[in-house]
Design an enzyme around this catalytic site. Structure first.
Site, PDB file in Angstrom:
ATOM      1  CG  LEU A 169     -29.671  10.393   4.836  1.00 51.90           C
ATOM      2  CD1 LEU A 169     -29.921  11.102   3.520  1.00 51.90           C
ATOM      3  CD2 LEU A 169     -29.328   8.932   4.616  1.00 51.90           C
ATOM      4  CB  CYS A 170     -26.737  12.805  11.003  1.00 50.32           C
ATOM      5  SG  CYS A 170     -27.485  14.394  10.630  1.00 50.32           S
ATOM      6  CG  HIS A 171     -21.412  10.894   8.588  1.00 47.36           C
ATOM      7  ND1 HIS A 171     -21.864  11.885   7.760  1.00 47.36           N
ATOM      8  CD2 HIS A 171     -20.906   9.933   7.786  1.00 47.36           C
ATOM      9  CE1 HIS A 171     -21.638  11.542   6.503  1.00 47.36           C
ATOM     10  NE2 HIS A 171     -21.058  10.359   6.489  1.00 47.36           N
TER      11      HIS A 171
ATOM     12  CG  MET B  37     -27.366  18.257  10.694  1.00 48.88           C
ATOM     13  SD  MET B  37     -28.570  19.533  10.251  1.00 48.88           S
ATOM     14  CE  MET B  37     -30.056  18.891  10.991  1.00 48.88           C
ATOM     15  CD  GLU B  38     -23.904  16.363  14.910  1.00 55.27           C
ATOM     16  OE1 GLU B  38     -23.894  15.187  14.505  1.00 55.27           O
ATOM     17  OE2 GLU B  38     -23.760  17.337  14.132  1.00 55.27           O
TER      18      GLU B  38
ATOM     19  CG  ASP C 185     -41.955  17.859  29.156  1.00 56.10           C
ATOM     20  OD1 ASP C 185     -43.142  17.501  29.015  1.00 56.10           O
ATOM     21  OD2 ASP C 185     -41.162  17.298  29.937  1.00 56.10           O
TER      22      ASP C 185
END
Length: 163
Positions: free
Chosen positions: A75-77, A113-114, A128
């Site tokens: 739901l992120c733009h 969120m970014e 990793d």
């Protein structure tokens, strides 16, 4: 604490409509850490991994991840980012690397969120690249430190919660 904005009155998921919101400068800063064996941290700092400079690869991975959040989190733009910066602070006393990301844009919605995704993917990239040497690394304490811009105003995490 406000209402959950990603659900309508019937409980159905929705992307928040930001059509009427003005585009303003938005900044978000997030942090996280990856703890490892002292030998692993030493090798990272000496740039002794065959795959390359671990922290520089992690920086690029974090930047790339910040630019792809709308494809990762449902739901992120889609946001045109204007700046993504990652910093790595080795902490030899605690055998860890503290990762900080700052993300900026001018948009009708924020970039928390970014920033959080940039930190998370940078930590995963370190894992990793070093897992052949140390499978006991721990990624943690991913958190928002600060955000500004928009209707909700300026948020700064309490000093005792920043560490």
């Amino acid at each position: 604490m406000g209402n959950l904005t990603h659900f309508d009155e019937n409980g159905a998921s929705r992307m928040v409509d930001v059509t009427e919101k003005p585009a303003t400068e938005r900044v978000a800063v997030a942090a996280g850490e990856i703890t490892m064996r002292p030998q692993t941290l030493d090798r990272i700092l000496r740039k002794g991994f065959e795959k390359g400079d671990v922290l520089e690869v992690a920086r690029l991975a974090g930047i790339m991840a910040a630019k792809k959040v709308d494809g990762l989190i449902p739901l992120c733009h889609q946001i045109n980012l204007t700046s993504v910066k990652l910093a790595f602070q080795p902490d030899e006393a605690h055998s860890r690397v503290v990762i900080t990301a700052q993300v900026k844009c001018t948009a009708p919605t924020g970039v928390e969120m970014e920033a959080l995704t940039a930190v998370s993917v940078a930590a995963l990239t370190i894992y990793d690249m070093c897992k052949a040497m140390d499978r006991e690394m721990v990624i943690g304490a991913v958190r928002l430190l600060e955000k500004s811009g928009g209707r909700s105003g300026h948020f700064v995490r309490d000093a005792q919660d920043r560490e």
